[in-house]
Structures are given as C-alpha cells and as structure tokens.
Write an enzyme that holds these catalytic residues in place. Structure first.
Site, short mmCIF file in Angstrom:
data_model
loop_
_atom_site.label_atom_id
_atom_site.label_comp_id
_atom_site.label_asym_id
_atom_site.label_seq_id
_atom_site.Cartn_x
_atom_site.Cartn_y
_atom_site.Cartn_z
N VAL A 1 2.11 6.10 0.61
CA VAL A 1 1.53 6.64 -0.60
C VAL A 1 2.49 6.37 -1.76
O VAL A 1 3.67 6.70 -1.68
CB VAL A 1 1.30 8.16 -0.44
CG1 VAL A 1 0.76 8.78 -1.71
CG2 VAL A 1 0.38 8.44 0.73
N CYS A 2 1.99 5.76 -2.81
CA CYS A 2 2.81 5.46 -3.99
C CYS A 2 3.33 6.76 -4.60
O CYS A 2 2.55 7.64 -4.96
CB CYS A 2 1.99 4.69 -5.01
SG CYS A 2 2.85 4.41 -6.57
N ILE A 3 4.63 6.86 -4.73
CA ILE A 3 5.23 8.11 -5.21
C ILE A 3 4.80 8.47 -6.63
O ILE A 3 4.49 9.62 -6.91
CB ILE A 3 6.77 8.08 -5.08
CG1 ILE A 3 7.34 9.47 -5.39
CG2 ILE A 3 7.39 7.00 -5.94
CD1 ILE A 3 8.77 9.66 -4.99
N ALA B 1 1.20 9.58 -6.58
CA ALA B 1 1.09 10.87 -5.88
C ALA B 1 1.56 12.03 -6.74
O ALA B 1 0.87 13.05 -6.85
CB ALA B 1 1.87 10.81 -4.57
N PHE C 1 -1.48 3.26 -0.52
CA PHE C 1 -2.41 4.07 -1.30
C PHE C 1 -1.86 4.20 -2.71
O PHE C 1 -0.74 4.67 -2.92
CB PHE C 1 -2.61 5.43 -0.64
CG PHE C 1 -3.21 5.32 0.74
CD1 PHE C 1 -4.58 5.36 0.90
CD2 PHE C 1 -2.41 5.16 1.85
CE1 PHE C 1 -5.15 5.23 2.16
CE2 PHE C 1 -2.96 5.03 3.11
CZ PHE C 1 -4.33 5.06 3.27
#
Length: 135
Positions: free
Chosen positions: A79-81, A84, A41
């Site tokens: 989830v891409c840090i 996010a 994501f």
C-alpha cells in the site's frame, strides 16, 4: 510459458469495479501458473487494505478477498504510504508515529513507497494498471 505480473490498483473497492477486476485477474493468473511479483495499491486503491470496510452481505467484500488471496499465495500486497496516509489508512507503526488511537491496515498488506512499485515494474515481465487516472 509462465509470466510474472506487477499490478497497480488505483480504484476504490466500494465504488469502482477496477479493484474487483484486478482481484479476478490475479486469481486467474495464479490459477494458470503465472506469478504475481507484487500488487501495489495507489490513490483510492489503498482502500482495499482497510480492514474496517464492511459492505452489505449481498456484495463482495473486496478487501477480505485480497487478504484471503494473500494468505493462500503469500502475495506481496503493498500500500502506497502517501496515498494511505491521505485516506486515513495506517499500520501500527504509522499510528504510533502520528499518535493515533489505532490502526486499520488489513492483515496481509504492508505499507511501502513508490520505490517498491518501481522495483516491481523493473522485475516483472508484465505491468498492468487497474483503475482510472491520478487523483
């Protein structure tokens, strides 16, 4: 022949159809004997991992659907840090690091970096992107 897929989801679940399309593709692929190597994501797609998103009762709760699918099939939902953090989505570790009062990453999702996306692209048979351009 069974294939493995890496999916990139970059559309916001409340305003963009791409996250729901990705979810439906994922379900169909699994139902037909294929494998999902990883779902990554990115950009506004990270909102799919926000456990506090609560749409009206007559709409599909896309984040809850992803969490349910993850639980059923033990999917790797990453989830891409950086995406996010920009959008206020954190797990307990990041909340502590940034001294935030709480976290909102939904169960079944993990926070990771672009290296995990590269790994998915290298190891999956097919790579599919759901969502618009860079934001």
């Amino acid at each position: 022949m069974s294939l493995s897929f890496a999916l990139l989801v970059s559309g916001q679940p409340c305003t963009d159809q791409s996250s729901l399309t990705a979810l439906r593709f994922c379900k169909a692929a699994l139902d037909n004997g294929h494998q999902i190597y990883r779902v990554f994501f990115f950009n506004d797609g990270v909102h799919c991992a926000n456990r506090y998103i609560t749409p009206p009762q007559d709409e599909i709760a896309v984040p809850k659907q992803w969490a349910s699918l993850q639980k059923s099939f033990n999917l790797d939902l990453v989830v891409c840090i950086s995406s996010a953090l920009r959008r206020g989505i954190v797990d307990a570790k990041e909340a502590s690091r940034y001294e935030l009062d709480g976290h909102n990453l939904a169960d079944g999702f993990s926070i990771g970096g672009l290296g995990q996306w590269v790994d998915a692209c290298v190891n999956a048979d097919r790579v599919i992107r759901f969502g618009g351009g860079a934001q």
